[in-house]
Scaffold this active site. Sequence first.
Site, PDB file in Angstrom:
ATOM      1  N   HIS A 182       0.837  -1.203   0.000  1.00 53.61           N
ATOM      2  CA  HIS A 182       0.000   0.000   0.000  1.00 53.61           C
ATOM      3  C   HIS A 182       0.871   1.251   0.000  1.00 53.61           C
ATOM      4  O   HIS A 182       1.476   1.605   0.998  1.00 53.61           O
ATOM      5  CB  HIS A 182      -0.939   0.031   1.208  1.00 53.61           C
ATOM      6  CG  HIS A 182      -1.844   1.225   1.198  1.00 53.61           C
ATOM      7  ND1 HIS A 182      -3.017   1.257   0.465  1.00 53.61           N
ATOM      8  CD2 HIS A 182      -1.709   2.452   1.769  1.00 53.61           C
ATOM      9  CE1 HIS A 182      -3.584   2.454   0.607  1.00 53.61           C
ATOM     10  NE2 HIS A 182      -2.815   3.187   1.401  1.00 53.61           N
ATOM     11  N   HIS A 215      -1.639   3.544  -8.447  1.00 50.36           N
ATOM     12  CA  HIS A 215      -2.005   2.712  -9.606  1.00 50.36           C
ATOM     13  C   HIS A 215      -1.683   3.463 -10.884  1.00 50.36           C
ATOM     14  O   HIS A 215      -1.761   4.683 -10.946  1.00 50.36           O
ATOM     15  CB  HIS A 215      -3.487   2.328  -9.570  1.00 50.36           C
ATOM     16  CG  HIS A 215      -4.429   3.501  -9.468  1.00 50.36           C
ATOM     17  ND1 HIS A 215      -4.705   4.116  -8.268  1.00 50.36           N
ATOM     18  CD2 HIS A 215      -5.142   4.160 -10.405  1.00 50.36           C
ATOM     19  CE1 HIS A 215      -5.552   5.114  -8.482  1.00 50.36           C
ATOM     20  NE2 HIS A 215      -5.828   5.173  -9.780  1.00 50.36           N
ATOM     21  N   HIS A 237      -2.690   3.529 -14.949  1.00 49.41           N
ATOM     22  CA  HIS A 237      -3.628   3.115 -15.989  1.00 49.41           C
ATOM     23  C   HIS A 237      -2.825   2.792 -17.244  1.00 49.41           C
ATOM     24  O   HIS A 237      -1.991   3.599 -17.672  1.00 49.41           O
ATOM     25  CB  HIS A 237      -4.599   4.250 -16.328  1.00 49.41           C
ATOM     26  CG  HIS A 237      -5.424   4.757 -15.181  1.00 49.41           C
ATOM     27  ND1 HIS A 237      -6.769   4.478 -15.050  1.00 49.41           N
ATOM     28  CD2 HIS A 237      -5.103   5.537 -14.115  1.00 49.41           C
ATOM     29  CE1 HIS A 237      -7.232   5.071 -13.957  1.00 49.41           C
ATOM     30  NE2 HIS A 237      -6.249   5.725 -13.369  1.00 49.41           N
TER      31      HIS A 237
END
Length: 115
Positions: free
Chosen positions: A45, A98, A100
Amino acid sequence: MDCIFCKIANGEIPSTKVYEDETVVAFNDLNPQAPVHILIIPKQHIPSAAQINETNSAVVAHIFEVAARLAKEMKLDNGFRIVNNCGDDAGQTVHHLHFHLLGGSPLGLTFGSAE
Ligand code: AMP
Ligand code: ZN
């Protein structure tokens, strides 16, 4: 911790995984913005790109290796885009780092830009 991408990484929440190894997971975006729209995340995380530092940056290099491999697999030979939204002004909605991976048709210039 109540983090949706941590739960996807550990299998608590289902996703369409397209790649997984010890440190990263890649899965299809629930709300695709292009014919191919994959999210690549570290299993660890990290809230956003603003928290990348010398102790955790290796996973970012690995994510870009995985992106190149997936782009080849998905036959994105004509090009693709890698996007990271960091923080509120960029429209980051999930606070787990994250990237894309978008492609499969001409993308235009709007994804991630200010409205
Ligand atoms: P961002 O705006 O950069 O924070 O992007 C978050 C992305 O996560 C959006 O494109 C959402 O469609 C996607 N997303 C949110 N929840 C899920 C989920 N459970 N499975 C797959 N993608 C998701
Ligand atoms: Zn998380």
